[in-house]
Design a protein around this motif. Structure first.
Motif, PDB file in Angstrom:
ATOM      1  N   ALA A 142     -14.404  47.220 -12.680  1.00  0.00           N
ATOM      2  CA  ALA A 142     -13.847  46.051 -12.248  1.00  0.00           C
ATOM      3  C   ALA A 142     -12.130  46.497 -11.324  1.00  0.00           C
ATOM      4  CB  ALA A 142     -13.773  45.391 -13.580  1.00  0.00           C
ATOM      5  N   LEU A 143     -12.204  47.664 -12.486  1.00  0.00           N
ATOM      6  CA  LEU A 143     -10.482  47.489 -12.223  1.00  0.00           C
ATOM      7  C   LEU A 143     -10.868  48.413 -10.793  1.00  0.00           C
ATOM      8  CD1 LEU A 143      -7.668  48.430 -12.630  1.00  0.00           C
ATOM      9  CD2 LEU A 143      -8.529  51.060 -13.641  1.00  0.00           C
ATOM     10  N   SER A 144     -11.604  48.791 -10.600  1.00  0.00           N
ATOM     11  CA  SER A 144     -10.891  49.454  -8.655  1.00  0.00           C
ATOM     12  C   SER A 144     -11.848  48.158  -7.610  1.00  0.00           C
ATOM     13  CB  SER A 144     -12.821  50.627  -8.534  1.00  0.00           C
ATOM     14  OG  SER A 144     -12.596  51.756  -9.618  1.00  0.00           O
ATOM     15  N   PHE A 145     -13.083  47.693  -8.850  1.00  0.00           N
ATOM     16  CA  PHE A 145     -12.743  46.701  -6.965  1.00  0.00           C
ATOM     17  C   PHE A 145     -11.829  45.739  -7.375  1.00  0.00           C
ATOM     18  CE2 PHE A 145     -14.538  42.118  -6.309  1.00  0.00           C
ATOM     19  CZ  PHE A 145     -15.292  43.114  -5.216  1.00  0.00           C
ATOM     20  N   ALA A 146     -10.935  45.638  -8.294  1.00  0.00           N
ATOM     21  CA  ALA A 146      -9.851  44.975  -8.351  1.00  0.00           C
ATOM     22  C   ALA A 146      -8.589  45.364  -7.354  1.00  0.00           C
ATOM     23  CB  ALA A 146      -9.456  44.341  -9.180  1.00  0.00           C
ATOM     24  N   ALA A 178     -10.580  58.647 -14.186  1.00  0.00           N
ATOM     25  CA  ALA A 178     -12.177  57.879 -14.332  1.00  0.00           C
ATOM     26  C   ALA A 178     -12.666  57.437 -12.926  1.00  0.00           C
ATOM     27  CB  ALA A 178     -11.738  56.876 -15.300  1.00  0.00           C
ATOM     28  N   ILE A 179     -12.142  56.842 -12.025  1.00  0.00           N
ATOM     29  CA  ILE A 179     -12.118  56.231 -10.963  1.00  0.00           C
ATOM     30  C   ILE A 179     -13.570  57.500 -10.340  1.00  0.00           C
ATOM     31  CG2 ILE A 179     -11.681  55.535  -8.627  1.00  0.00           C
ATOM     32  CD1 ILE A 179      -9.583  54.329 -10.000  1.00  0.00           C
ATOM     33  N   ARG A 180     -12.967  58.495 -10.092  1.00  0.00           N
ATOM     34  CA  ARG A 180     -14.049  59.293  -9.827  1.00  0.00           C
ATOM     35  C   ARG A 180     -14.994  59.412 -10.112  1.00  0.00           C
ATOM     36  NH1 ARG A 180     -10.716  64.374  -8.289  1.00  0.00           N
ATOM     37  NH2 ARG A 180      -9.329  63.702 -10.346  1.00  0.00           N
ATOM     38  N   ALA A 181     -14.903  59.798 -11.774  1.00  0.00           N
ATOM     39  CA  ALA A 181     -15.674  60.167 -12.281  1.00  0.00           C
ATOM     40  C   ALA A 181     -17.165  59.076 -12.369  1.00  0.00           C
ATOM     41  CB  ALA A 181     -15.903  60.479 -13.870  1.00  0.00           C
ATOM     42  N   VAL A 182     -16.909  57.754 -11.864  1.00  0.00           N
ATOM     43  CA  VAL A 182     -17.653  57.059 -11.860  1.00  0.00           C
ATOM     44  C   VAL A 182     -18.003  56.700 -10.317  1.00  0.00           C
ATOM     45  CG1 VAL A 182     -17.990  54.247 -11.862  1.00  0.00           C
ATOM     46  CG2 VAL A 182     -16.837  54.828 -13.770  1.00  0.00           C
ATOM     47  N   ALA A 183     -17.188  57.184  -9.219  1.00  0.00           N
ATOM     48  CA  ALA A 183     -17.879  57.497  -8.336  1.00  0.00           C
ATOM     49  C   ALA A 183     -19.197  58.458  -8.234  1.00  0.00           C
ATOM     50  CB  ALA A 183     -16.487  57.374  -7.405  1.00  0.00           C
ATOM     51  N   VAL A 184     -18.663  59.290  -8.567  1.00  0.00           N
ATOM     52  CA  VAL A 184     -19.789  60.589  -8.505  1.00  0.00           C
ATOM     53  C   VAL A 184     -21.056  60.328  -9.436  1.00  0.00           C
ATOM     54  CG1 VAL A 184     -20.470  63.412  -9.184  1.00  0.00           C
ATOM     55  CG2 VAL A 184     -18.332  62.255  -8.309  1.00  0.00           C
ATOM     56  N   LEU A 241     -21.153  58.845 -20.631  1.00  0.00           N
ATOM     57  CA  LEU A 241     -21.806  59.802 -22.136  1.00  0.00           C
ATOM     58  C   LEU A 241     -20.416  60.132 -22.389  1.00  0.00           C
ATOM     59  CD1 LEU A 241     -24.916  61.312 -20.223  1.00  0.00           C
ATOM     60  CD2 LEU A 241     -24.732  59.749 -21.803  1.00  0.00           C
ATOM     61  N   VAL A 242     -19.675  60.461 -21.729  1.00  0.00           N
ATOM     62  CA  VAL A 242     -18.184  60.815 -21.405  1.00  0.00           C
ATOM     63  C   VAL A 242     -17.043  59.691 -21.784  1.00  0.00           C
ATOM     64  CG1 VAL A 242     -18.456  63.008 -20.219  1.00  0.00           C
ATOM     65  CG2 VAL A 242     -17.192  61.583 -19.420  1.00  0.00           C
ATOM     66  N   ALA A 243     -17.990  58.854 -22.515  1.00  0.00           N
ATOM     67  CA  ALA A 243     -16.865  57.253 -22.475  1.00  0.00           C
ATOM     68  C   ALA A 243     -16.246  57.134 -22.116  1.00  0.00           C
ATOM     69  CB  ALA A 243     -16.167  58.436 -24.140  1.00  0.00           C
ATOM     70  N   ILE A 244     -16.246  57.033 -21.043  1.00  0.00           N
ATOM     71  CA  ILE A 244     -15.718  55.846 -19.797  1.00  0.00           C
ATOM     72  C   ILE A 244     -15.953  54.654 -19.510  1.00  0.00           C
ATOM     73  CG2 ILE A 244     -15.169  55.952 -17.745  1.00  0.00           C
ATOM     74  CD1 ILE A 244     -15.287  59.421 -17.066  1.00  0.00           C
ATOM     75  N   VAL A 290      -5.687  58.103  -7.540  1.00  0.00           N
ATOM     76  CA  VAL A 290      -7.076  58.661  -7.297  1.00  0.00           C
ATOM     77  C   VAL A 290      -6.956  59.897  -7.950  1.00  0.00           C
ATOM     78  CG1 VAL A 290      -8.989  58.434  -6.839  1.00  0.00           C
ATOM     79  CG2 VAL A 290      -8.141  56.633  -6.278  1.00  0.00           C
ATOM     80  N   HIS A 291      -5.821  60.552  -7.290  1.00  0.00           N
ATOM     81  CA  HIS A 291      -6.341  62.312  -8.181  1.00  0.00           C
ATOM     82  C   HIS A 291      -5.079  63.037  -9.351  1.00  0.00           C
ATOM     83  CE1 HIS A 291      -9.767  63.718  -5.075  1.00  0.00           C
ATOM     84  NE2 HIS A 291      -8.840  62.359  -4.338  1.00  0.00           N
ATOM     85  N   GLY A 292      -4.342  61.994  -9.402  1.00  0.00           N
ATOM     86  CA  GLY A 292      -3.110  62.667 -10.197  1.00  0.00           C
ATOM     87  C   GLY A 292      -3.106  62.261 -11.431  1.00  0.00           C
ATOM     88  N   THR A 293      -3.894  60.891 -11.895  1.00  0.00           N
ATOM     89  CA  THR A 293      -3.893  60.012 -13.160  1.00  0.00           C
ATOM     90  C   THR A 293      -4.702  59.899 -13.579  1.00  0.00           C
ATOM     91  OG1 THR A 293      -4.021  57.965 -12.208  1.00  0.00           O
ATOM     92  CG2 THR A 293      -1.746  58.216 -12.100  1.00  0.00           C
ATOM     93  N   ARG A 294      -4.766  59.970 -15.035  1.00  0.00           N
ATOM     94  CA  ARG A 294      -5.912  59.712 -16.107  1.00  0.00           C
ATOM     95  C   ARG A 294      -7.314  58.820 -15.381  1.00  0.00           C
ATOM     96  NH1 ARG A 294      -7.031  61.724 -21.470  1.00  0.00           N
ATOM     97  NH2 ARG A 294      -8.922  60.339 -21.975  1.00  0.00           N
ATOM     98  N   THR A 295      -6.482  57.751 -15.432  1.00  0.00           N
ATOM     99  CA  THR A 295      -7.577  56.465 -14.601  1.00  0.00           C
ATOM    100  C   THR A 295      -7.896  56.135 -13.221  1.00  0.00           C
ATOM    101  OG1 THR A 295      -5.639  55.342 -15.821  1.00  0.00           O
ATOM    102  CG2 THR A 295      -7.244  53.855 -13.780  1.00  0.00           C
ATOM    103  N   GLY A 296      -7.494  57.234 -12.350  1.00  0.00           N
ATOM    104  CA  GLY A 296      -8.191  58.188 -11.116  1.00  0.00           C
ATOM    105  C   GLY A 296      -8.839  58.736 -11.674  1.00  0.00           C
TER     106      GLY A 296
END
Lengths: 244, 288, 311
Positions: B190-194, B167-173, B180-183, B159-165
């Motif tokens: 869906a990915l986080s839920f899974a 994006a996950i943190r951005a959506v959480a906030v 708006l930043v193309a996430i 969550v803290h060291g990858t690009r996808t992570g």
């Protein structure tokens, strides 16, 4: 003739984390006065409305309504004490009819009527804003000006000592704007005490007795509309350096 | 000292299920009340691998984790996404997802009852003493918490060291700002839920090595996970881990000093204290 | 009172009078079904009084019900039964007030979660108290109260729920709740104390659940924690109310009758599959009939009316 001070905001500051939204602002509203609160976007006007109406609590400073210090009161107590407001983004109660929307103000606000009396008073307010014909209509298919008028009637139905209008004219088309300005002017002629947050300068000029101009959360000018709108600092705040 | 270590060992495994729920609630904005059933399903997998195949229960992770991931991804896309789309407000979405996931929770229990029956299931794995500071502890508990710590570490890095992570943190906030930043917010949700479902199922495997379970016990773990997530602050991984340890300790203290039948009461007491004094979580910032 | 209200009132009185005659049929199964339906009607209607306008999903019914049953079990030797029923109502109300004070200021999720475990929490505490201080786990409630008396008591309680629901809907409190359900921010700025309004309704529903537990205690006759506190009950009530529809006072009733019968059938034939039934019912409600059967019918009627007026 000195009129009674209805609202007295004394050195109020509101901080959100590190951001200072309102910075040591003081202003007073006298009875029967229409005060314009203006300033560029993000200057803290709506925050001031939220502070007065109790949606937010000031970080510092005090707000008085008449003789009572209301700055620590919850919104509902302030509403009962006689402050009514409209919202920047209009908030209609959609599962209620138009008349019930207005009755809500009469039943729970400052006035606290019930039954036939509340109904009658609400109908009078609807008539006042020119919406009596729609009393029993559902709220689903209203135009923007109609929604704004209903929200205004709801605020009036509590018979407030102080009315806060947060960009009530925003989003109206030119024809609606004329109706809207005429309506607010008629409120002024009734002698209501109103704080008007507005971007429409024509309205400010023609309606307000006095203006307070905010920028970056602080008051930068105060006086008659003509004088404040001609103030170089106000022009700078709106148009940037170089235009003054 | 015994209580402290037992509590910490228990808390470490709790953190796994709490992080699963936290991913689902904090990022995908779904309060998944069927979370505990995913855990029980994972535990069933481990039980089956150990008793029928006589393999280490941890090998169940090979099919349980991808299976749970796929299942939860499907659940989000097919059942929950339509609710997100039709909801007019956050409050309405909350009510609908609560009802829908309750439905799923009961449906899962019903299906598991059909497939596995209503009996308790337990197996004996690594049930030998392991000495820490001179006192014996079940080796299975020690291994379970070690595995939990490793998984938590991997997730933290993810969550803290990858690009996808990121994006996950951005959506959480803020989902709106993230889009708006193309996430791709629906995809990340869906990915986080899974991922949350997969982590929870993994937690089920870990817990099954030392706890007795049955088909309808899931709701107990859902409760615990919820209490931990709220105590730790929604979307706060560090808070969730500390809250897990606190809950593990509190339960162990109550169970060994007062009565093992009162563990839920202990959890509730914590919950109540949090609700009354820090409803925004242990480390959450108070909203104005 | 308007002519329409008078008509409705007469209809309701006649309906209750007819229902009160049910035990005269001397049909054991019908009477027992009648007791169940009356019980769920009281629980689901009082649940909807609170949850309908506020959108808070309460799963505390089983806890209040169990508390009510325990009041009777503990006091049956010392106090007259009617006093115990009243006391059970009071206990339910107090419990609801405590839970409400702690949770109703917060968002709906916290409230659901808190009530979700409440029955189990009270069960654990009662068990612990019984194990450590009273010695025995179960308690007998042996009375001369027959099933037909239970039925009549529940029917009277149902009449009381409907009366209170009708009174509330016509009161300031009911109007305030409709506003709160629409927009809590507006409610606050109109001068409404929304926390107090929600609490009042939650306390009413808690009191009714407590009284139902007390009335049902003689039927259970043997009371122990796992019998008195069954969280299944909370879910059944939620499903029935939502299935019928919570926007009308009589909405839950529309859900109670079919679901009670369906539940009886499933529980008798496939006792392990009641859980699956709960799950399917929840999913059905969310995905197919979000406003309940009554809401469905009403919107269909409105659509038909529009077609007629356009034609």
């Amino acid at each position: 003739m000195r009129e009674r001070t209805v609202l007295d905001v004394q050195g109020v500051t509101k901080r959100f984390g590190g951001l200072v939204a309102v910075d040591a602002l003081s202003l007073a509203v006298r009875e029967n006065e229409m005060l314009g609160l203006i300033g560029p976007n993000g200057s803290g006007k709506t925050t001031v409305i939220n502070l007065i109406s109790g949606a937010l609590r000031p970080s510092e400073g005090e707000i008085f309504l008449g003789d009572e210090m209301i700055s620590e009161w919850p919104a509902r107590a302030i509403a009962r004490a006689g402050v009514a407001r409209t919202f920047q983004l209009v908030r209609i109660l959609h599962s209620l009819t138009v008349l019930e929307n207005v009755m809500a103000g009469a039943v729970f606000g400052h006035k606290r009527l019930w039954g036939a009396a509340a109904r009658k008073f609400a109908l009078r307010q609807l008539d006042r804003v020119g919406m009596a014909h729609a009393a029993d209509a559902p709220t689903a298919s209203l135009t923007c000006i109609d929604e704004k008028r209903i929200e205004l009637a709801r605020a009036l139905a509590s018979d407030p000592d102080l009315l806060l209008l947060d960009e009530w004219l925003a989003g109206l088309n030119p024809t609606e704007m004329q109706i809207g300005i005429a309506l607010i002017r008629s409120l002024r002629e009734e002698g209501r005490t109103i704080v008007l947050v507005e971007h429409v300068m024509d309205a400010i000029r023609s309606l307000c007795d006095r203006c307070v101009v905010m920028n970056g959360g602080a008051k930068i000018a105060e006086g008659t509309p003509e004088a404040t709108l001609a103030d170089p600092e106000v022009i700078r705040a709106y148009l940037g350096v170089g235009h003054a | 000292m015994d209580i402290l270590i037992t509590g910490l060992l228990l808390g470490a495994t709790y953190s796994l299920i709490a992080i699963g729920l936290s991913l689902q609630y904090g990022v995908a904005r779904i309060m998944n009340l069927a979370n505990g059933e995913m855990l029980v399903a994972g535990a069933f997998g481990a039980f089956w691998v150990f008793t029928a195949q006589t393999l280490s229960p941890f090998t169940a992770a090979l099919f349980v984790v991808p299976g749970a991931f796929a299942l939860n991804w499907l659940i989000y896309r097919v059942l929950l996404r339509p609710l997100v789309r039709r909801a007019k407000s956050r409050g309405m979405l909350e009510v609908e997802t609560i009802l829908a996931t309750f439905g799923m929770s009961f449906a899962f229990v019903g299906i598991m009852l059909l497939v596995f029956g209503g009996s308790y299931f337990t197996y004996s794995y690594l049930a030998e003493p392991y000495r820490i500071l001179g006192s014996p502890y079940g080796l299975n508990r020690v291994v379970a918490s070690a595995v939990a710590v490793v998984i938590c570490g991997l997730l933290y890095w993810g969550v803290h060291g990858t690009r996808t992570g990121m994006a996950i943190r951005a959506v959480a906030v803020d989902p709106a700002a993230a889009s708006l930043v193309a996430i791709d917010v629906p995809r990340v949700s869906a990915l986080s839920f899974a991922l949350g479902g997969a982590v929870t199922a993994a937690g089920g495997i870990v817990l099954s090595t030392f706890l007795t379970m049955d088909a309808s016990i899931g709701v107990v773990f859902t409760m615990k996970a919820l209490i931990i997530v709220i105590m730790g602050g929604v979307g706060d991984v560090r808070g969730a881990i500390i809250a897990s340890l606190i809950l593990g300790l509190a339960e162990t203290v109550v169970a060994s000093l007062i009565d093992p039948g009162l563990t839920l009461a202990a959890a509730y007491l914590l919950f109540l204290l949090v609700l009354l004094f820090r409803p925004e979580g242990l480390f959450g910032r108070r909203q104005s | 009172m308007t002519a329409r209200e008078t008509r409705t009132l007469i209809l309701v009185v006649v309906a209750f009078a007819l229902l009160a005659c049910l035990p005269l049929l001397r049909h054991g199964y019908l009477l027992s079904l009648g007791v169940d339906i009356a019980m769920y009607t009281v629980l689901a209607t009082s649940w909807a009084l609170f949850s309908g306008p506020t959108h808070y999903i309460s799963l505390a019914t089983a806890a209040f019900y169990g508390i009510g049953a325990y009041v009777v079990a503990a006091g049956i030797g010392t106090l007259p039964y009617p006093a115990l029923v009243a006391l059970a109502g009071l206990a339910g109300a107090v419990a609801a007030a405590l839970v409400g004070l702690a949770t109703l200021r917060l968002s709906g999720v916290y409230f659901v979660i808190f009530t979700l475990g409440l029955a189990e929490l009270v069960r654990q505490i009662v068990t612990w108290v019984q194990n450590n201080f009273t010695g025995s786990r179960g308690m007998y409630v042996l009375t001369s109260i027959t099933e037909r008396m239970i039925y009549w008591e529940l029917l009277a309680l149902a009449a009381a729920v409907f009366f209170i629901g009708w009174r509330v809907a016509r009161s300031r409190l009911g109007f305030a709740l409709r506003i709160i359900g629409n927009d809590e921010t507006v409610a606050a700025h109109l001068g409404i104390n929304s926390a107090a309004c929600k609490l009042a309704l939650f306390v009413i529903s808690g009191a009714f659940a407590g009284m139902v537990g007390a009335i049902m205690a003689p039927r259970l006759s043997y009371i122990e924690p796992s019998i008195a506190f069954t969280s299944e009950l909370s879910f059944q009530v939620v499903i029935m109310a939502l299935l019928g529809g919570v926007h009308r006072l009589w909405g839950p009733l529309v859900g109670v009758i079919p679901f009670t019968i369906l539940w009886e059938v499933i529980a008798a034939r496939f006792p392990t599959q009641t859980v699956l039934l709960l799950g399917i019912a929840f999913l059905l409600i969310v995905y197919l009939i979000p406003n309940g059967v009554v809401g469905r019918i009403e919107s269909a009627l409105r659509a038909a009316q529009r077609r007629v007026s356009h034609a």
